[in-house]
Structure formats: C-alpha cells, structure tokens
Design a protein around this motif. Structure first.
Motif, PDB file in Angstrom:
ATOM      1  N   GLY A  82       0.792  -1.225   0.000  1.00 61.64           N
ATOM      2  CA  GLY A  82       0.000   0.000   0.000  1.00 61.64           C
ATOM      3  C   GLY A  82       0.820   1.268   0.000  1.00 61.64           C
ATOM      4  N   ASN A  83       2.144   1.170   0.140  1.00 64.32           N
ATOM      5  CA  ASN A  83       2.955   2.384   0.167  1.00 64.32           C
ATOM      6  C   ASN A  83       3.961   2.434  -0.985  1.00 64.32           C
ATOM      7  OD1 ASN A  83       4.748   0.469   1.026  1.00 64.32           O
ATOM      8  ND2 ASN A  83       5.207   1.405   2.997  1.00 64.32           N
ATOM      9  N   LEU A  84       3.591   1.899  -2.122  1.00 67.50           N
ATOM     10  CA  LEU A  84       4.443   1.942  -3.306  1.00 67.50           C
ATOM     11  C   LEU A  84       4.483   3.375  -3.823  1.00 67.50           C
ATOM     12  CD1 LEU A  84       6.007   0.123  -5.357  1.00 67.50           C
ATOM     13  CD2 LEU A  84       3.927   0.116  -6.704  1.00 67.50           C
ATOM     14  N   SER A  85       5.662   3.961  -3.864  1.00 65.21           N
ATOM     15  CA  SER A  85       5.768   5.351  -4.295  1.00 65.21           C
ATOM     16  C   SER A  85       6.608   5.525  -5.551  1.00 65.21           C
ATOM     17  CB  SER A  85       6.347   6.210  -3.169  1.00 65.21           C
ATOM     18  OG  SER A  85       7.635   5.740  -2.831  1.00 65.21           O
ATOM     19  N   GLU A  86       7.249   4.454  -6.007  1.00 64.34           N
ATOM     20  CA  GLU A  86       8.037   4.532  -7.232  1.00 64.34           C
ATOM     21  C   GLU A  86       7.991   3.190  -7.947  1.00 64.34           C
ATOM     22  OE1 GLU A  86      12.454   3.738  -5.404  1.00 64.34           O
ATOM     23  OE2 GLU A  86      11.707   5.783  -5.428  1.00 64.34           O
ATOM     24  N   ASN A  87       8.527   3.159  -9.163  1.00 66.12           N
ATOM     25  CA  ASN A  87       8.507   1.946  -9.970  1.00 66.12           C
ATOM     26  C   ASN A  87       9.291   0.817  -9.300  1.00 66.12           C
ATOM     27  OD1 ASN A  87       7.379   3.745 -11.723  1.00 66.12           O
ATOM     28  ND2 ASN A  87       8.915   3.525 -13.312  1.00 66.12           N
ATOM     29  N   VAL A  88       8.787  -0.398  -9.480  1.00 63.84           N
ATOM     30  CA  VAL A  88       9.459  -1.594  -8.987  1.00 63.84           C
ATOM     31  C   VAL A  88       9.536  -2.576 -10.147  1.00 63.84           C
ATOM     32  CG1 VAL A  88       9.333  -3.520  -7.378  1.00 63.84           C
ATOM     33  CG2 VAL A  88       8.553  -1.272  -6.662  1.00 63.84           C
ATOM     34  N   CYS A  89      10.730  -3.085 -10.396  1.00 59.34           N
ATOM     35  CA  CYS A  89      10.931  -4.074 -11.455  1.00 59.34           C
ATOM     36  C   CYS A  89      11.285  -5.400 -10.796  1.00 59.34           C
ATOM     37  CB  CYS A  89      12.049  -3.608 -12.382  1.00 59.34           C
ATOM     38  SG  CYS A  89      12.282  -4.674 -13.809  1.00 59.34           S
ATOM     39  N   PHE A  90      10.721  -6.493 -11.320  1.00 57.68           N
ATOM     40  CA  PHE A  90      10.964  -7.805 -10.721  1.00 57.68           C
ATOM     41  C   PHE A  90      10.816  -8.889 -11.775  1.00 57.68           C
ATOM     42  CE2 PHE A  90       6.617  -6.456 -10.268  1.00 57.68           C
ATOM     43  CZ  PHE A  90       5.867  -7.553 -10.672  1.00 57.68           C
ATOM     44  N   GLU A  91      11.512  -9.994 -11.562  1.00 58.96           N
ATOM     45  CA  GLU A  91      11.355 -11.174 -12.415  1.00 58.96           C
ATOM     46  C   GLU A  91      10.630 -12.235 -11.621  1.00 58.96           C
ATOM     47  OE1 GLU A  91      14.628 -12.683 -14.669  1.00 58.96           O
ATOM     48  OE2 GLU A  91      15.216 -10.672 -15.309  1.00 58.96           O
ATOM     49  N   THR A  92       9.722 -12.908 -12.297  1.00 58.23           N
ATOM     50  CA  THR A  92       8.930 -13.957 -11.666  1.00 58.23           C
ATOM     51  C   THR A  92       8.460 -14.893 -12.770  1.00 58.23           C
ATOM     52  OG1 THR A  92       7.089 -14.355 -10.128  1.00 58.23           O
ATOM     53  CG2 THR A  92       6.762 -12.628 -11.763  1.00 58.23           C
ATOM     54  N   ASP A  93       7.556 -15.750 -12.453  1.00 59.62           N
ATOM     55  CA  ASP A  93       6.906 -16.547 -13.485  1.00 59.62           C
ATOM     56  C   ASP A  93       5.416 -16.550 -13.204  1.00 59.62           C
ATOM     57  OD1 ASP A  93       6.546 -18.457 -11.431  1.00 59.62           O
ATOM     58  OD2 ASP A  93       8.372 -19.482 -11.998  1.00 59.62           O
ATOM     59  N   LEU A  94       4.653 -16.842 -14.241  1.00 58.64           N
ATOM     60  CA  LEU A  94       3.213 -16.940 -14.070  1.00 58.64           C
ATOM     61  C   LEU A  94       2.728 -18.228 -14.707  1.00 58.64           C
ATOM     62  CD1 LEU A  94       1.704 -16.206 -16.997  1.00 58.64           C
ATOM     63  CD2 LEU A  94       2.378 -13.921 -16.352  1.00 58.64           C
TER      64      LEU A  94
END
Length: 135
Positions: A82-94
């Motif tokens: 709930g406190n995301l204030s900037e871009n976040v990049c991540f690797e995952t799978d779906l």
C-alpha cells in the motif's frame, strides 16, 4: 522538439487532439495491466491477453492475482504493502490459462491523481514475456 515538457495550456498541435489511450496501449509490445487502488483489473492490452490466455473482458474487475497468477502475487506483491511510491521491477513466473509456466519481467508503477495526493489511485504494470530470451 526541445526536450522540455510543454507548459500547461501550451502543447504541440499534435497533442491538442484527443488520444485514444486504449488503442495506443494495445499497440505496445509488452503486456499492460491497469489496476485500481484495490488491485482489480481496469484494463489489459492484447499482448497481456496473449501471455496469460484470458481476454480483457474476462479479466476486467478481477483481482490482479487471479489474472497474473504469478509467484510474485503470492509471495512479494509490491503493491500489497500500500505504500508503493516509485517503480518496482521484478522477475517472476506466471501460470497461463493452459497451465504453462512462463518466465516474465514485471514493472509496477503507482498512478497518482493530479491533485498531488501521496497515495496512489491505482497502478500500471507492464509484463515482458522472457521465453524468447531464455531459449
């Protein structure tokens, strides 16, 4: 163009016309997901439909985790705090609709209102299919 942002009320003539953002987002070669504050899907583009195997119409209103079905959704969703204030990049799978594991790179960015409220009103997530890079 000078590289500077146009001042309020003074925009280049091409930008004076209405822009069809849905059409524009459907041309982006990355999956694009627009979420509300509760992380429910407001929009997804054609590329995201192809990656996850679900139509935009079927995804609309669903919780993001039910559309993306990624490892990050279950363990470390950047928007969940709930406190995301900037871009976040991540690797995952779906896991797509055909139950195939797909490696992806996600970028999640908050969307803020024009009034300067520090709390995001929603999120935009881009999803890059990494299968071509892993082969």
């Amino acid at each position: 163009m000078s590289g500077k942002s146009p001042k309020a009320g003074k925009s280049p003539s091409a930008l004076n016309r209405a822009i069809d953002f849905y059409r524009l987002l459907n041309e982006v070669p990355l999956g694009v997901l627009i979420l509300d504050r509760q992380r429910r899907v407001l929009f997804c583009n054609h590329t995201l439909e192809a990656i996850v195997g679900i139509t935009a119409a079927a995804a609309q209103g669903l919780a993001c985790r039910h559309v993306m079905r990624s490892r990050a959704c279950l363990t470390e969703c950047p928007a969940a705090s709930g406190n995301l204030s900037e871009n976040v990049c991540f690797e995952t799978d779906l896991i797509n609709r055909d139950r195939k594991r797909i490696p992806v790179r996600g970028t999640l960015a908050p969307i803020f209102d024009a009034d300067g409220d520090p709390d995001p009103i929603g999120f935009v997530e881009t999803v890059e299919d990494l299968r071509p890079l892993k082969e």
